[in-house]
Structure formats: C-alpha cells, structure tokens
Design an enzyme around this catalytic site. Structure first.
Site, PDB file in Angstrom:
ATOM      1  N   HIS A  37       0.848  -1.194   0.000  1.00 46.17           N
ATOM      2  CA  HIS A  37       0.000   0.000   0.000  1.00 46.17           C
ATOM      3  C   HIS A  37       0.885   1.246   0.000  1.00 46.17           C
ATOM      4  O   HIS A  37       1.188   1.806   1.053  1.00 46.17           O
ATOM      5  CB  HIS A  37      -0.919   0.007   1.223  1.00 46.17           C
ATOM      6  CG  HIS A  37      -1.882  -1.135   1.249  1.00 46.17           C
ATOM      7  ND1 HIS A  37      -1.505  -2.407   1.640  1.00 46.17           N
ATOM      8  CD2 HIS A  37      -3.198  -1.208   0.930  1.00 46.17           C
ATOM      9  CE1 HIS A  37      -2.558  -3.209   1.567  1.00 46.17           C
ATOM     10  NE2 HIS A  37      -3.593  -2.508   1.142  1.00 46.17           N
ATOM     11  N   HIS A 282      -3.665   2.876  -3.997  1.00 46.97           N
ATOM     12  CA  HIS A 282      -4.022   2.493  -2.627  1.00 46.97           C
ATOM     13  C   HIS A 282      -3.404   1.157  -2.224  1.00 46.97           C
ATOM     14  O   HIS A 282      -2.732   1.069  -1.197  1.00 46.97           O
ATOM     15  CB  HIS A 282      -5.542   2.412  -2.470  1.00 46.97           C
ATOM     16  CG  HIS A 282      -5.979   1.857  -1.147  1.00 46.97           C
ATOM     17  ND1 HIS A 282      -6.085   2.638  -0.021  1.00 46.97           N
ATOM     18  CD2 HIS A 282      -6.321   0.599  -0.764  1.00 46.97           C
ATOM     19  CE1 HIS A 282      -6.467   1.878   0.992  1.00 46.97           C
ATOM     20  NE2 HIS A 282      -6.626   0.639   0.570  1.00 46.97           N
ATOM     21  N   GLU A 440     -20.317  -3.971  22.519  1.00 49.82           N
ATOM     22  CA  GLU A 440     -19.424  -5.094  22.812  1.00 49.82           C
ATOM     23  C   GLU A 440     -18.123  -5.025  22.022  1.00 49.82           C
ATOM     24  O   GLU A 440     -17.042  -5.279  22.568  1.00 49.82           O
ATOM     25  CB  GLU A 440     -20.132  -6.425  22.534  1.00 49.82           C
ATOM     26  CG  GLU A 440     -21.305  -6.728  23.439  1.00 49.82           C
ATOM     27  CD  GLU A 440     -22.619  -6.154  22.922  1.00 49.82           C
ATOM     28  OE1 GLU A 440     -23.654  -6.410  23.552  1.00 49.82           O
ATOM     29  OE2 GLU A 440     -22.596  -5.454  21.888  1.00 49.82           O
ATOM     30  N   HIS A 502     -30.592 -15.903  22.800  1.00 48.40           N
ATOM     31  CA  HIS A 502     -29.636 -15.559  23.854  1.00 48.40           C
ATOM     32  C   HIS A 502     -28.847 -16.769  24.354  1.00 48.40           C
ATOM     33  O   HIS A 502     -28.012 -16.618  25.250  1.00 48.40           O
ATOM     34  CB  HIS A 502     -30.371 -14.921  25.040  1.00 48.40           C
ATOM     35  CG  HIS A 502     -30.712 -13.477  24.831  1.00 48.40           C
ATOM     36  ND1 HIS A 502     -31.354 -13.024  23.706  1.00 48.40           N
ATOM     37  CD2 HIS A 502     -30.483 -12.383  25.609  1.00 48.40           C
ATOM     38  CE1 HIS A 502     -31.533 -11.708  23.804  1.00 48.40           C
ATOM     39  NE2 HIS A 502     -31.002 -11.292  24.935  1.00 48.40           N
TER      40      HIS A 502
END
Length: 698
Positions: A37, A282, A440, A502
């Site tokens: 890059h 890039h 989270e 869950h």
C-alpha cells in the site's frame, strides 16, 4: 512556517528532503516486493514526519519509557507510514528492513505487529481496531494518573501524555470505531488526538459510493473537538501546509475536556504524476513508470533504489538527542514525584514489574459445600469484591449488563467525568467501574488498549452469546497475547426463558478455536475463585471466563479434589473405586450431572473416574505425563458432557467415546426443563457411558 515549528528557521531543506525520502522508500519497497500500500505512505509522509520528529515525546533508545506518548497507526495497511519513521528516527529498523517489506522473517510485516517490530505499540490491520483501542490507551492513562498522581495540576504530572492516531476512511466506516469514538466523547478524553486522512479513496475507488455522511459533524456530535486542515484548498491547489497541521495539533492539546479529531484533507499518492488521487495507488505497486515519475517530480534519481542520503539520516536520527533532553526534563519531575510519594512509587514499581500484591492469595473467598449453591457469575462478583482493596490495578465493567454479569465492585466509583453519571453511578474521572454501553465490539478493542498501555489489568463483561459482537477484537487480542479478561456470562441453555436468541450453542467451540485464547468454564463457586486467581497469576494472553446464570451446586471438596487443581485445566475431580473402566469429562454446569452419573455407575459396579475440564487450553499446556495420568490412553470408554456442540471434544473421545452435547439451538423455557428435555441429566450420562463401554468392549 510558524514560530511553533521545531527548528527556529522553520522546516529546513533537510527536513523536506527527509519527507521526500519517505516517499521514495515507500514506492521502492512496494515495488520490490510486488504488493502493498504505497499511496497513503507517500501522501502522509509530511504528517507522519511531523509527529515523529517534532510533536511526539518519545525516545528511540527506550521504547518502554514510561513518559512517552503513544502512537497508533489505525490505518495499518499503510504500515510503511510507521516503518519508515521508525527507520529514520533510529528506533531499531534499518534500510535493509524497509527493503525486506512483507517478506519471510523480516521486521516489516504487511501490517504493524507490536510483538514483532520494536517501536510498534499495537497490532493493527483490521480497520477500526486501532482507533478503538487508542480510546483504551487514553482511558488507561487517566486511570493510571489517578492511581499514582491524582492531585497534580493538569499537564504537570510525569504520567501525563497523549495518544496520537492516524486513521483512514476505512477506519471510520467500520462500526467498531463509531462505538469507541462515541464513548471517548462521553469520557471527555482530552489526551487523545486523531488525524483522519480524508482522501476519499478506498480500495474500491471513490468513497462516495458508500461513505457520504459529514464525518466531521458526526465526531462533533460525539463530543469531540473537531478541526479541519485542508491541503487541497478546496480542490483548487495542493499545498502541504505542515505548519497549519501542527497548529491544529497544538490547539488540540490545549483542549482538556474533549478528544481532538483533525480532518486532514489530502490527495492519496500526491505527488505521483498521473496516479495521485486514484485508487490505483491504494493497494498495489506503482509500476516502473509511476516510481520513476515520483522520483523525478521530487528531484530524486529514478535510477537509484532506496536512496537515503547520509546527511538526511544523520539529521533525522538527531531525534535521539532531542529526546534525551526531553527525557531529562521529564525525569526531573519524575524523581521529584518519587521522593514526595514513596508509597505511590512502591505501587508503581510493583505495577511495572507485573507483581501481585501482598495478601493476594489470601483475598480469595472460599465457598462452603451447598447442594443448592450459587451461580458462577455471582461467585465471580464476590471474588471481584474481595480483590477490590487488594488490587487497585484491577478494574473493569460491562457492556451495559453489569447487574447480570456481576462485574461491578461494590463501593467503587465509576470511571466518568464528575459531571456525568446517574442516580446509580456517580462519576469520578479516576474511577474504577467502566461503563461501555451497548458496545461489545468497542469494549473488546478498548480492553486491549487498556492492557497494552501497561500498568493496569482490565476486564469486561457481556452475555456469552454477544461475544460474537466483539470477536474481531478478541481475535486481535489473542494474536497479540494481550492479558485481558472477558467475563462472559449466561453460558448455556441454563439462561432458560430468554430463548434461543440468547443461548450460546456453538460459542464454546468457536472460541476454543482461536489460538492463544484460553476458555475457562468453572464447575462451581470455588472453581470460579480459582479461575480468577489463575488468570491473574498467569498474566499472559486473553482469557474468557464462561459463567452461569443459574445456580450450581458447590461441591464438597472433602469428597472431591480441591478446586485449586483448576490451574491445570483438567483434573481428576473424583477417582474411581478401582482401575477406571470409563472416564466422564465435564465442564461448567454440567459437572453436576457427571458427578451424579459417576455415583450411579459406581453403585452398579462400574469403576468410573470423574474429570473436571474447565479449560482445554490449560490442560493442553500440561506435560504428556500429566495428561496421560488424567486421561489414560488405556481407557477408551469416555463420555464428555457439555451444553454445546461436541466438536471440541472428539479428540478426547476417540473411536469409542460418546458426547452428551447440544447439536441444535435451544428454546424458551425454564432451565430445569431445558436441561431435562435436551438430555442433560445424570441418567443420560449413564446411558452414554454404557454405550461407550459397549463400543470399547469393556
């Protein structure tokens, strides 16, 4: 140039030549290896040079200097942006290392690795992780200051420093950066300064196809100090106004109640003829014409490769002399602090040595045998309360589930600006209880940053099901072997009525598959206490504590082996009455069913060994003799018992073994019903043992 620029005469010709040297080294390195890059490293050369040679307080000869600023290259794909500065500044890399970019055994891998290259604070690569972990660096600095020098005026403590970040468009598109940046604004982290390379290019081309919001306004809404430096001058003329960038940084340093976000408008690959501004620069080499065009444009010989003039290198490596002067000034204040704060200095010495405090081993609670017992999440909470006064470096919280995760130490203030808080949680800028919000992934990255900062020991909790939301950060922590503790509760169908959305089923297998991550699933309250003790004593690599919502029996350790054996990962919890014919291996809440099954099998005349296996990873670390003593190869009749898929257990079961497992999603009902309906009973374990015995011909 402005008066605040380092050299009185402004940026000298040597400085300009050094920046252009960065450009040609980046182009040559990618060209040689054939991939990489180059574009960002070329166009950001002035900004990176400014940070390393002028702005940041650091020492090329002492990478672990306590007083150093931290630098995070969140745009890790542009690794050359950092590697070339480490080379020019004399941090340990040499030109040979730049020439060996992305090759086997080199010090310059494709993305920066903190465990591999000296001077790199954190492994980056997955976009968004670097800037998010930088929030953890900044939070850690404030907490450490509070532990060691809370009364010092702002900017006067030896524990004051900044964390600088170079971030890309890609970083700011990843959701994790939004999570962490939002929290950074709430936390008013004035010690965090981010440079956003706003070049409007990603690997797919112009970012307009997917990234069109007013990003600076978004960061202003987060509560950041936002500044813009436009080297494109609105697209009319490209001028690398480094003085304006430094002004923005210096002004940002003065803002103590907000993190600073500097929007730096650039053209990727500038000044490469024909290619600047194109996504072609890039993530691919420039090609011979592109490299030659760049060198000609900035006055370098296109026939030379990796050109570094001696006077340029001598100039950039004079950084060590300037660093020595800054370090001497810092040390004067540091020694004065030590003289005036002997107890705090002793604490610092212990934290630097990663030593455990006096009274550590005695602080852990023990739990009486109790058939009804308590949930291991509750036992974990009692352990944290017991450690609160003993280990001030231990701190943490939850992704908004503290009441369920039991991660709040009672009586400890929240880590929040004083004017922010709630009826339940009062704010203290140096507090201890962390509130991550429902973030989270951000929590996982922040925990890594806190840990990597060096002095404190963080933990963070959520439901185990939602560990998937933070998996990217967990994997990176595992790659770095960062000592971070994840408190993952509600570990099985035992959470019952919440239902299958869950209830983690495949998660134990999935997280055991991550190298360097230890999964520890204790069988009762005493194993939970010993799990915390082992984690803190090991102080190596991330650990997931897998804890229950529902109460579990606390075993009578006069009948069963001591819970301190947990440190070995797996141990003989109760031996067979004679040479064992079958071995029952269980973890967590399912150990109770295996224990009852052992009694039934023994009553029927089948010598049966009960093994508690809270951590497969720690068991694997033991020597072969120990592992053989627990799971003798001569006994091929085996049963594993765990409320999750059996995939991790087949290597222990062999041909004749049987698994009591859950190979499907759960349902919504009370825990007792679910365990019964899905076959987690002593009777089911006995039946599996008999099948295994028959298969083994025993």
């Amino acid at each position: 140039m402005t008066e605040n620029f380092r050299a009185p005469e402004g940026w000298t010709e040597l400085d300009k030549r050094a920046v252009d040297t960065v450009r040609v080294l980046a182009a040559d390195a990618v060209e040689k290896v054939g991939n990489g890059h180059p574009g960002t490293a070329v166009s950001l050369a002035p900004a990176a040079y400014l940070l390393y040679q002028d702005v940041m307080r650091h020492d090329p000869t002492d990478h672990d200097w306590l007083g150093r600023d931290r630098f995070v290259l969140s745009a890790g794909h542009s690794s050359l942006t950092q590697y070339i500065q480490l080379f020019l500044g004399g941090f340990g890399l040499e030109k040979k290392d730049i020439e060996e970019l992305r090759t086997w055994g080199s010090k310059t891998p494709g993305h920066p690795e903190n465990f591999h290259t000296a001077g790199v604070e954190i492994t980056t690569g997955p976009l968004g992780q670097g800037i998010s972990s930088a929030v953890g660096f900044a939070m850690a600095q404030r907490r450490e200051r509070g532990l060691l020098d809370a009364e010092a005026a702002p900017g006067t403590s030896p524990f004051d420093h900044f964390t600088y970040v170079i971030a890309s468009d890609g970083d700011l598109q990843e959701g994790v950066s939004s999570e962490a940046s939002s929290l950074a604004g709430t936390q008013q982290l004035g010690n965090l300064i981010v440079l956003w390379d706003d070049n409007e290019i990603s690997i797919e081309g112009d970012t307009s196809i997917a990234f069109t919001e007013d990003t600076a306004a978004r960061y202003e809404a987060y509560g950041w100090d936002v500044r813009t430096v436009d080297w494109t001058n609105g697209g009319t003329e490209y001028v690398e106004d480094v003085a304006a960038l430094k002004d923005a940084i210096l002004e940002g340093q003065k803002v103590t109640d907000k993190p600073t976000f500097i929007r730096l408008r650039t053209v990727i690959g500038w000044p490469i003829p024909e290619l600047a501004g194109s996504h072609a620069v890039h993530g691919a080499k420039l090609g011979a014409e592109g490299v030659a065009g760049l060198k000609e444009a900035i006055g370098f010989d296109p026939e030379q490769q990796f050109q570094v003039d001696d006077d340029v290198l001598a100039h950039t490596r004079s950084l060590a002399e300037r660093a020595a002067a800054a370090k001497a000034e810092w040390d004067e204040g540091y020694q004065a602090w030590r003289s005036a704060n002997s107890e705090k200095a002793a604490l610092l010495d212990r934290l630097l040595a990663r030593e455990l405090p006096e009274g550590f081993a005695e602080a852990f609670p023990s739990f009486e045998a109790d058939e009804k017992g308590i949930a291991t999440r509750a036992a974990s909470g009692k352990v944290l309360e017991a450690l609160a006064d003993v280990m001030p470096e231990l701190w943490g919280g939850s992704a908004v589930l503290a009441g369920s995760n039991n991660t709040t130490m009672k009586g400890q203030p929240s880590f929040l600006p004083e004017e922010i808080g709630s009826a339940e949680f009062s704010g203290d800028q140096y507090g201890r209880t962390l509130h991550f919000g429902i973030r989270e992934h951000g929590m996982g990255a922040i925990l890594s940053g806190i840990s990597l900062h060096g002095l404190t020991r963080p933990y963070g909790g959520t439901f185990f099901q939602f560990a998937d939301y933070m998996r990217g950060a967990v994997r990176l922590a595992s790659l770095m072997k960062t000592p971070t503790t994840y408190v993952w509760t509600h570990d099985s169908i035992g959470l019952g009525e919440d239902g299958p959305t869950h209830q983690p089923v495949e998660h134990l297998a999935a997280y055991r598959a991550i190298p360097n991550l230890s999964i520890v699933r204790p069988a009762d309250a005493n194993e939970t206490a010993q799990a915390w003790k082992a984690v803190l004593e090991r102080d190596s690599g991330p650990v997931g504590l897998i804890l229950s919502r529902q109460a579990m029996p606390t075993f009578d350790r006069s009948e069963y082996a001591g819970a301190e054996n947990l440190v070995k990962g797996g141990y003989i919890m109760k031996e067979a009455s004679a040479e064992p014919k079958v071995v029952l291996i269980a973890t967590g809440s399912e150990v109770q069913y295996a224990a009852e099954a052992q009694k039934q099998l023994e009553a029927e005349g089948t010598p049966t060994r009960l093994v508690s296996m809270p951590s497969v990873e720690w068991f694997d670390e033991q020597d072969e003799d120990y592992r053989e003593s627990v799971l003798p190869s001569s006994v091929s009749a085996r049963v594993t018992v765990e409320a999750g898929i059996a995939q991790p257990w087949h290597r222990f079961l062999g041909t004749h073994g049987r698994a009591v497992s859950l190979e499907h999603y759960g349902a919504s009902a009370d825990a007792k019903t679910l365990f019964r309906e899905y076959g987690f009973t002593a009777e089911a374990v006995v039946d599996a043992a008999k099948e295994s015995l028959a298969a083994a011909g025993a």
